[in-house]
Write a protein that holds these residues in place. Structure first.
Motif, PDB file in Angstrom:
ATOM      1  N   ASP A  91       0.882  -1.283   0.043  1.00  0.00           N
ATOM      2  CA  ASP A  91      -0.163   0.137   0.088  1.00  0.00           C
ATOM      3  C   ASP A  91       0.956   1.173  -0.057  1.00  0.00           C
ATOM      4  OD1 ASP A  91      -2.350  -1.543  -0.017  1.00  0.00           O
ATOM      5  OD2 ASP A  91      -2.413  -1.572   2.294  1.00  0.00           O
ATOM      6  N   VAL A  92       0.332   2.386  -0.466  1.00  0.00           N
ATOM      7  CA  VAL A  92       1.005   3.700  -0.489  1.00  0.00           C
ATOM      8  C   VAL A  92       1.575   4.294   0.277  1.00  0.00           C
ATOM      9  CG1 VAL A  92      -0.889   4.940  -1.106  1.00  0.00           C
ATOM     10  CG2 VAL A  92       1.192   5.751  -2.182  1.00  0.00           C
ATOM     11  N   LEU A  93       0.734   4.227   1.341  1.00  0.00           N
ATOM     12  CA  LEU A  93       1.258   5.082   2.545  1.00  0.00           C
ATOM     13  C   LEU A  93       2.497   4.324   3.258  1.00  0.00           C
ATOM     14  CD1 LEU A  93       1.098   7.322   4.538  1.00  0.00           C
ATOM     15  CD2 LEU A  93      -0.629   6.221   5.906  1.00  0.00           C
ATOM     16  N   PRO A  94       2.436   3.084   3.665  1.00  0.00           N
ATOM     17  CA  PRO A  94       3.545   2.621   4.283  1.00  0.00           C
ATOM     18  C   PRO A  94       4.589   2.380   3.503  1.00  0.00           C
ATOM     19  CG  PRO A  94       1.807   0.781   3.979  1.00  0.00           C
ATOM     20  CD  PRO A  94       1.157   2.199   3.628  1.00  0.00           C
ATOM     21  N   VAL A  95       4.495   2.488   2.198  1.00  0.00           N
ATOM     22  CA  VAL A  95       5.651   2.312   1.305  1.00  0.00           C
ATOM     23  C   VAL A  95       6.457   3.644   1.144  1.00  0.00           C
ATOM     24  CG1 VAL A  95       6.440   2.374  -1.341  1.00  0.00           C
ATOM     25  CG2 VAL A  95       4.772   0.515  -0.228  1.00  0.00           C
ATOM     26  N   LEU A  96       5.618   4.658   1.252  1.00  0.00           N
ATOM     27  CA  LEU A  96       6.349   6.006   1.115  1.00  0.00           C
ATOM     28  C   LEU A  96       6.664   6.585   2.365  1.00  0.00           C
ATOM     29  CD1 LEU A  96       3.642   8.231  -0.896  1.00  0.00           C
ATOM     30  CD2 LEU A  96       6.002   7.208  -1.551  1.00  0.00           C
ATOM     31  N   LEU A 128       0.683  11.430   5.608  1.00  0.00           N
ATOM     32  CA  LEU A 128       2.105  11.320   5.229  1.00  0.00           C
ATOM     33  C   LEU A 128       2.913  12.485   5.846  1.00  0.00           C
ATOM     34  CD1 LEU A 128       4.215   9.630   3.349  1.00  0.00           C
ATOM     35  CD2 LEU A 128       3.596  11.154   1.542  1.00  0.00           C
ATOM     36  N   ALA A 129       2.333  13.655   5.970  1.00  0.00           N
ATOM     37  CA  ALA A 129       2.853  14.754   6.239  1.00  0.00           C
ATOM     38  C   ALA A 129       3.220  14.822   8.024  1.00  0.00           C
ATOM     39  CB  ALA A 129       2.102  16.220   6.065  1.00  0.00           C
ATOM     40  N   VAL A 130       2.260  14.048   8.588  1.00  0.00           N
ATOM     41  CA  VAL A 130       2.398  13.697  10.079  1.00  0.00           C
ATOM     42  C   VAL A 130       3.419  12.693  10.295  1.00  0.00           C
ATOM     43  CG1 VAL A 130       1.392  12.855  12.001  1.00  0.00           C
ATOM     44  CG2 VAL A 130       0.009  14.426  10.787  1.00  0.00           C
ATOM     45  N   ARG A 131       3.607  11.745   9.723  1.00  0.00           N
ATOM     46  CA  ARG A 131       4.597  10.648   9.974  1.00  0.00           C
ATOM     47  C   ARG A 131       5.884  10.467   9.269  1.00  0.00           C
ATOM     48  NH1 ARG A 131       0.174   5.954   9.343  1.00  0.00           N
ATOM     49  NH2 ARG A 131       2.119   4.614   9.983  1.00  0.00           N
ATOM     50  N   ALA A 132       5.936  11.154   8.067  1.00  0.00           N
ATOM     51  CA  ALA A 132       7.086  10.859   7.250  1.00  0.00           C
ATOM     52  C   ALA A 132       8.353  11.369   8.084  1.00  0.00           C
ATOM     53  CB  ALA A 132       7.053  11.939   6.057  1.00  0.00           C
ATOM     54  N   HIS A 133       9.462  10.948   7.705  1.00  0.00           N
ATOM     55  CA  HIS A 133      10.716  11.478   8.375  1.00  0.00           C
ATOM     56  C   HIS A 133      11.663  12.547   7.555  1.00  0.00           C
ATOM     57  CE1 HIS A 133      10.403   7.901  11.000  1.00  0.00           C
ATOM     58  NE2 HIS A 133      10.043   7.194   9.788  1.00  0.00           N
ATOM     59  N   GLY A 254       6.117  24.659   9.130  1.00  0.00           N
ATOM     60  CA  GLY A 254       6.425  23.520  10.234  1.00  0.00           C
ATOM     61  C   GLY A 254       5.250  22.498  10.195  1.00  0.00           C
ATOM     62  N   ALA A 255       5.391  21.428  10.824  1.00  0.00           N
ATOM     63  CA  ALA A 255       4.260  20.525  11.028  1.00  0.00           C
ATOM     64  C   ALA A 255       4.426  19.659  12.383  1.00  0.00           C
ATOM     65  CB  ALA A 255       4.338  19.154  10.079  1.00  0.00           C
ATOM     66  N   ARG A 256       3.346  19.993  13.162  1.00  0.00           N
ATOM     67  CA  ARG A 256       3.269  19.443  14.566  1.00  0.00           C
ATOM     68  C   ARG A 256       2.368  18.417  14.620  1.00  0.00           C
ATOM     69  NH1 ARG A 256       4.905  21.057  19.516  1.00  0.00           N
ATOM     70  NH2 ARG A 256       5.588  23.371  18.465  1.00  0.00           N
ATOM     71  N   ARG A 257       2.494  17.448  15.173  1.00  0.00           N
ATOM     72  CA  ARG A 257       1.433  16.003  15.306  1.00  0.00           C
ATOM     73  C   ARG A 257       0.430  16.253  16.181  1.00  0.00           C
ATOM     74  NH1 ARG A 257       4.996  10.374  14.779  1.00  0.00           N
ATOM     75  NH2 ARG A 257       6.152  10.894  13.231  1.00  0.00           N
ATOM     76  N   GLY A 258      -0.852  16.390  15.677  1.00  0.00           N
ATOM     77  CA  GLY A 258      -1.874  16.739  16.496  1.00  0.00           C
ATOM     78  C   GLY A 258      -2.653  15.378  16.664  1.00  0.00           C
ATOM     79  N   HIS A 259      -3.876  15.201  17.559  1.00  0.00           N
ATOM     80  CA  HIS A 259      -4.773  14.135  17.559  1.00  0.00           C
ATOM     81  C   HIS A 259      -6.051  14.555  17.512  1.00  0.00           C
ATOM     82  CE1 HIS A 259      -1.431  11.434  19.069  1.00  0.00           C
ATOM     83  NE2 HIS A 259      -1.013  12.442  19.425  1.00  0.00           N
ATOM     84  N   GLY A 260      -6.723  13.838  16.480  1.00  0.00           N
ATOM     85  CA  GLY A 260      -8.045  14.139  16.357  1.00  0.00           C
ATOM     86  C   GLY A 260      -8.712  12.949  16.525  1.00  0.00           C
ATOM     87  N   THR A 261     -10.129  12.816  16.262  1.00  0.00           N
ATOM     88  CA  THR A 261     -10.962  11.611  16.372  1.00  0.00           C
ATOM     89  C   THR A 261     -10.589  10.435  15.541  1.00  0.00           C
ATOM     90  OG1 THR A 261     -12.525  12.449  14.725  1.00  0.00           O
ATOM     91  CG2 THR A 261     -13.184  12.894  17.223  1.00  0.00           C
ATOM     92  N   LEU A 262      -9.796  10.859  14.464  1.00  0.00           N
ATOM     93  CA  LEU A 262      -9.402   9.678  13.617  1.00  0.00           C
ATOM     94  C   LEU A 262      -7.747   9.605  13.636  1.00  0.00           C
ATOM     95  CD1 LEU A 262     -11.119  10.982  10.230  1.00  0.00           C
ATOM     96  CD2 LEU A 262     -11.952   9.502  11.912  1.00  0.00           C
ATOM     97  N   GLY A 263      -7.293   9.932  14.857  1.00  0.00           N
ATOM     98  CA  GLY A 263      -6.008   9.720  15.004  1.00  0.00           C
ATOM     99  C   GLY A 263      -5.003  10.764  14.708  1.00  0.00           C
ATOM    100  N   CYS A 279      -0.520  26.872  -4.661  1.00  0.00           N
ATOM    101  CA  CYS A 279       0.516  26.710  -5.177  1.00  0.00           C
ATOM    102  C   CYS A 279       1.169  25.402  -4.591  1.00  0.00           C
ATOM    103  CB  CYS A 279       1.832  27.705  -5.000  1.00  0.00           C
ATOM    104  SG  CYS A 279       2.159  28.027  -3.129  1.00  0.00           S
ATOM    105  N   PRO A 280       2.378  24.935  -4.884  1.00  0.00           N
ATOM    106  CA  PRO A 280       2.778  23.602  -4.038  1.00  0.00           C
ATOM    107  C   PRO A 280       3.149  23.942  -2.647  1.00  0.00           C
ATOM    108  CG  PRO A 280       3.889  23.903  -6.313  1.00  0.00           C
ATOM    109  CD  PRO A 280       3.029  25.196  -6.126  1.00  0.00           C
ATOM    110  N   VAL A 281       3.128  23.038  -1.756  1.00  0.00           N
ATOM    111  CA  VAL A 281       3.141  23.264  -0.462  1.00  0.00           C
ATOM    112  C   VAL A 281       3.957  22.106   0.178  1.00  0.00           C
ATOM    113  CG1 VAL A 281       1.956  22.903   1.740  1.00  0.00           C
ATOM    114  CG2 VAL A 281       0.625  23.478  -0.224  1.00  0.00           C
ATOM    115  N   THR A 282       5.113  22.456   0.951  1.00  0.00           N
ATOM    116  CA  THR A 282       6.110  21.926   1.723  1.00  0.00           C
ATOM    117  C   THR A 282       5.760  21.895   3.013  1.00  0.00           C
ATOM    118  OG1 THR A 282       8.036  21.960   0.042  1.00  0.00           O
ATOM    119  CG2 THR A 282       8.481  21.430   2.101  1.00  0.00           C
ATOM    120  N   VAL A 283       5.641  20.536   3.686  1.00  0.00           N
ATOM    121  CA  VAL A 283       5.216  20.341   5.182  1.00  0.00           C
ATOM    122  C   VAL A 283       6.707  19.608   5.693  1.00  0.00           C
ATOM    123  CG1 VAL A 283       3.900  19.503   7.045  1.00  0.00           C
ATOM    124  CG2 VAL A 283       2.739  20.123   4.663  1.00  0.00           C
ATOM    125  N   VAL A 284       7.306  20.664   6.696  1.00  0.00           N
ATOM    126  CA  VAL A 284       8.662  20.166   7.274  1.00  0.00           C
ATOM    127  C   VAL A 284       8.251  19.755   8.660  1.00  0.00           C
ATOM    128  CG1 VAL A 284      10.882  20.837   8.034  1.00  0.00           C
ATOM    129  CG2 VAL A 284       9.901  21.918   6.157  1.00  0.00           C
TER     130      VAL A 284
END
Length: 290
Positions: A91-96, A128-133, A254-263, A279-284
């Motif tokens: 699946d695409v998410l775990p692969v990426l 992906l934005a939340v969990r990517a390295h 920048g991206a900070r991990r938040g917690h919602g009802t869907l995780g 325009c294109p977006v970069t989430v760091v």
């Protein structure tokens, strides 16, 4: 050796636009390009009809042809590009997410087919934005922004999610593009508060302002050729960045991990830009998340 710029591809038209954009980005930064296709076999009856030719005119490319098509497209756009390809079952998410461990940044389009059914943003972009390295770059917007004709990179720096990594990423992009870096700080008038909270809010704001100023000052010293314009505006940081993205080639937050009802979900500013930027977006990601 710097890590490659990795593009998640599936053969759809938005995916091919992301490849075009990523080829230009890799060339600016002197990076190699990795094209990764997460392969999940489809039933034959689910596949659209072939239109024929080496590069189908429809928005669908059979799985077995995806890597061949996108690699050829990348090399046509830049014959000097160093392009590596990989087809990975899964699946695409775990692969990426796994690919993000070995990438300078991940590039994806706004939607796709197969495992990317519907908006890629809705299915893959936020988690992906939340969990990517590594930073995640979502290719969206109009032709002017995709082509870099605005000559302007936009950095949202008025939120605690702003990190040293996001600031340095923005300066690197502006320097590589030879364009202006617009730094936007938005603020709101405080709502009515109790006496204790009213005393605490200004102090917290001052600490954040001092931290943000220090981050920017250090980056300016490291990138003296970058033209910087800082704007402080009253209003919602989300709405201001979305509005200003219409005259930018790239917006960075920048991206900070938040917690919602869907995780896990990205922070509110990143979430708004992923869905509404022009325009294109970069989430760091912030180091280590939270």
């Amino acid at each position: 050796m710097e890590l490659p710029l990795v593009v998640g591809v599936d053969g759809s038209a938005p995916s091919l636009r992301a490849v075009d954009w990523a080829v230009d980005e890799a060339g600016r930064l002197g990076l190699s390009l990795g094209l990764v296709h997460a392969f999940v076999p489809e039933r034959e009856q689910d596949a659209p009809a072939r239109t024929g030719g080496p590069e189908p005119s429809s928005e669908w490319v059979p799985a077995e042809d995806v890597v061949t098509v996108v690699a050829a497209r990348a090399r046509r756009r830049d014959p000097d590009a160093k392009v590596d390809t990989e087809t990975v079952p899964g699946d695409v998410l775990p692969v990426l997410l796994e690919e993000s461990r070995h990438a300078s940044a991940l590039v994806i389009g706004v939607r796709g087919f197969g495992e990317l059914t519907g908006l890629l943003l809705g299915a893959v972009g936020p988690p992906l934005a939340v969990r990517a390295h590594c930073p995640v770059m979502v290719v969206r917007g109009d032709g002017a922004g995709l082509a870099g004709r605005h000559e302007r990179v936009l950095l949202g720096a008025g939120d605690p999610d702003t990190s040293e990594e996001a600031v340095r990423f923005a300066f690197r992009e502006a320097e590589a593009r030879g364009c202006t870096l617009d730094i936007v700080r938005a603020w709101k008038r405080p709502a009515r508060r109790t006496a204790d909270r009213s005393r605490q809010a200004p102090e917290s704001a001052r600490r954040h302002e001092a931290r943000a100023s220090a981050l920017l000052r250090d980056a300016v010293l490291d990138h003296p050729r970058v033209r910087v314009r800082t704007t402080t505006v009253e209003g919602s940081d989300r709405s201001q960045l979305v509005k200003r993205s219409a005259a930018a080639d790239l917006v960075i937050v920048g991206a900070r991990r938040g917690h919602g009802t869907l995780g896990l979900r990205p922070g509110r500013i990143a979430h708004a830009l992923l869905h509404h930027a022009k325009c294109p977006v970069t989430v760091v990601p912030l180091p280590g998340g939270s």
